[in-house]
Design an enzyme around this catalytic site. Structure first.
Site, mmCIF file in Angstrom:
data_model
loop_
_atom_site.group_PDB
_atom_site.id
_atom_site.type_symbol
_atom_site.label_atom_id
_atom_site.label_comp_id
_atom_site.label_asym_id
_atom_site.label_seq_id
_atom_site.Cartn_x
_atom_site.Cartn_y
_atom_site.Cartn_z
ATOM 1 N N ARG A 23 -5.229 25.404 -10.735
ATOM 2 C CA ARG A 23 -4.646 25.377 -12.088
ATOM 3 C C ARG A 23 -4.834 26.693 -12.812
ATOM 4 N NH1 ARG A 23 -4.925 19.575 -15.040
ATOM 5 N NH2 ARG A 23 -4.538 18.376 -13.154
ATOM 6 N N CYS A 46 -15.028 3.701 -3.081
ATOM 7 C CA CYS A 46 -15.472 2.537 -3.858
ATOM 8 C C CYS A 46 -14.456 1.416 -3.794
ATOM 9 C CB CYS A 46 -15.682 2.911 -5.309
ATOM 10 S SG CYS A 46 -16.757 4.315 -5.513
#
Lengths: 459, 459
Positions: A23, A46
């Site tokens: 970025r 997860c």
């Protein structure tokens, strides 16, 4: 010539670092090469229990950004199935190899992000034995487990070894698939991430789900039947199993860093500064590093996706020419255990004692909503506060709904070193659908403040 | 001789003060006399819309503690239907009278708690006109409304005047009872407690519920049909109504205090110190006082049950010989608007401008849970941060579920004067059933931090 960033590990930490660097630096400014040993990038480990439990389609839904996205939109050279085997700091290059074999390649770097993640703990008995034994650390692990569950004669009995977050979540997932599940745990309680008094509430919820929980049990081996696992052998007998899931935790994958002469702390994690820098032009982030616990001031190893993302972002901002820091953790974690919500932050009683604190505790029961409002559910909150000062040291919540995320208020209070007395004045949102007029967090703070005051009188 | 505490007002603030004083001083030490003009003690005004909407049985369920409880268990002399008509500070007594008339009585005090609450705003057109016009400030008001709704020909059309929290909640309650409901509001948006961009989300939700919302409309009178209301007359025409509910807000009930020479601030509320003391042995708490806004540093009037309870508790602890303070508010409020959850804390853009801040804003959309987890619902978060320093000034949340109470994290951050950059590192709980790996609060903090950085470059 463009600068060159090499990233070891294409999951949360590594790809956050690479994305942030991109970025701030265009492709003309910065070349980015990523080595990832698995088949996926930027995925949610997860989420694995929810894939196994059929709540979520997998594996694609668990991938936040694919290698193609990173290649096409972020102009990164992402190499899957590539393992880095050496880091040469003197000559500023890494040596990598395809996991299927072949010639090693050498890649020059100006900046290096070390983010290989963690290695699952594997006792001796778990290696090279019968088929049907699975870790659940990576999407590749989960894909293997899913293939096993779906193929051949459907497994009927599962044993999960280890009763931490992942073990309990996997047990629940397997019950959802119709298996009979036993959890065996060496320690005295499931979910040792909360104090025993709170843990007993969790144990009840696990049992209520029909899961057998055996604590104080040490696994010594596996029983083999024609090359397939048939039982888990322990110091208190055998537990029949058609499939075994290992939820024994992880350790930092720091071997390569150590071999390269980079600093490794006593937790086993790579040591970084607040900007996630390890050495000149070398950065590390994610499940391979240790961090500082802001309450105890001690180094800790807390492998969680949320920290990995933040640390990777911080490293990437710094590599890109910005300034960012990761100032440590306060030990927050939340989990859903069957129908129970569990949250914790800060120190447990055990930790507080180890850190040399004198403390008081307060446990309160309250409800998620005004008592008269439909759906009000009971929750229990425990606070630990330093004797004398009243500083909050830790908090735990167990409840049925709208409970776990209340830990965030306590984590934010802890982050800011509030005393429980100060906390009684916190301006928390009140309306009958969301809280009693005294939010459970405030009720707990009041009781803890009284406990601090009384302990003072006694001393 | 025992000391004597007289309490004016038997609701949240007054009874919290009395209860805390009693906990620290036995009946032999302290006599407590409470004057309450209504029929109830310690009840939840905030629960009234849910009673009217048939979600909750009333009125008993809305009473936290009855007069009998205070008499029997707390040894207080609680006198219902008694209005205090004068405070004589020089002679340390109050004059009270039964609301049905009769002889005034004089009661001596050593300590006085002034907690009569608020008076609803009543325009000239609302007084002494036709039947069928109701406030919803007290349980007595609500009981009158319920009797009207249940008696005679069932009302079919309702007009709610005022589109603040209570107006919108009441509109929803009346829809639940099957009435056709119109809200008329003088201002340009419903729920002016959030900025217009966030308010437009709220307006959509109200409309989706089938409620007509008319803004920029000023009520000028009521139309009478045989003594019963038949329409609300406004500057833009008439709105037919069989029942009218007034949700025009409240002002502090400070008249008696002013008459006694006690200080009243420019908000109209009684002025106290941090211990809730107004003068020697005189204390005030609840909807009759002004407090300090911790962000702007200005006095504000924020009549909410949660503050009333805290302020009452603080006064009571101090009266009982302890030490406690109420250090102000940060302007947190949450509400459920039809299926929408709305939370706010700190300053709105309007407030920030008025307070002289230069600021940036950031608005993000995120989800309540990991995007792949079942039940993930969209939410919008807006942050306002000071230009230059990055100090958080305010926050607003609108979402479908698990949204509003996330404002508590932002309120706690605000309380501790955190910058949005610091907030990006907050250790908030992460697990797929509870949050994306970047909690919406963190996503908002990141975007705000970038906005602060960019504004800095531009300047």
């Amino acid at each position: 010539m463009a600068r060159r960033l090499v990233v070891i590990g294409g999951n949360a930490a590594g790809m956050s670092a690479a994305s942030q660097a991109r970025r701030r630096r265009s492709r003309d400014d910065l070349e980015i090469v990523v080595f990832e040993r698995g088949h996926f990038t930027s995925y949610s480990s997860c989420g694995i229990p929810y894939w196994v439990g059929d709540l979520v389609d997998g594996p694609d839904r668990l991938v936040a950004r694919t290698p193609e996205t990173f290649r096409d939109e972020y102009a990164m050279d992402v190499r899957l199935c590539h393992e880095v085997v050496a880091i040469d700091l003197a000559h500023r290059h890494v040596v990598a190899r395809h996991t299927a074999g072949g010639e090693p390649v050498r890649e020059r770097f100006d900046d290096l992000v070390y983010a290989p993640g963690a290695r699952p703990v594997r006792p001796d008995w778990a290696g090279g034995g019968p088929e049907g034994v699975f870790g659940v650390q990576t999407l590749d692990d989960a894909a293997a487990l899913m293939a096993w569950l779906d193929a051949g004669p459907a497994p009927r009995r599962a044993v999960v070894v280890g009763a931490g977050y992942i073990g309990v979540e996997m047990a629940e997932a397997l019950v959802r698939r119709g298996l009979a599940v036993t959890i065996v745990e060496r320690g005295p309680q499931p979910m040792a991430t909360v104090d025993p008094d709170m843990g007993s509430l969790v144990r009840e919820a696990i049992r209520a789900m029909g899961i057998e929980v055996r604590t104080g049990v040490t696994v010594t081996g596996l029983k083999d039947s024609d090359g397939r696992v048939s039982a888990v052998v322990t110091d208190t007998g055998e537990f029949p199993a058609d499939v075994v899931v290992l939820g024994l935790g992880v350790r930092p994958d720091a071997d390569l860093a150590r071999a390269a002469g980079l600093p490794v702390g006593r937790t086993g994690g790579v040591v970084t500064d607040l900007r996630m820098r390890v050495a000149d032009g070398v950065w590390a982030a994610g499940d391979c590093v240790e961090t500082v616990h802001r309450v105890s001031g001690q180094p800790v190893y807390v492998p969680l996706g949320t920290h990995a993302n933040k640390q990777g972002r911080v490293a990437g901002i710094n590599i890109g020419g910005g300034y960012a820091t990761f100032p440590g953790v306060v030990g927050t974690a939340v989990t859903k255990v069957c129908e129970l919500e569990v949250g914790r932050t800060g120190l447990l009683e055990l930790d507080a004692t180890a850190a040399g604190y004198e403390f008081v505790t307060a446990v309160v029961r309250s409800t998620s909503r005004a008592g008269y409002y439909p759906g009000a559910a009971e929750m229990t909150i425990k606070l630990i506060a330093e004797r004398g000062t009243g500083l909050l040291l830790g908090a735990q919540i167990v409840g049925r709904s709208e409970a776990a995320k209340r830990i965030d208020v306590l984590a934010t209070a802890l982050w800011n070193r509030m005393t429980v007395d100060e906390m009684t004045a916190l301006d928390l949102g009140y309306a009958p659908p969301y809280a009693p007029v005294w939010d459970p967090v405030l009720v707990a703070a009041r009781k803890a403040a009284v406990a601090v005051e009384r302990a003072d009188y006694r001393s």
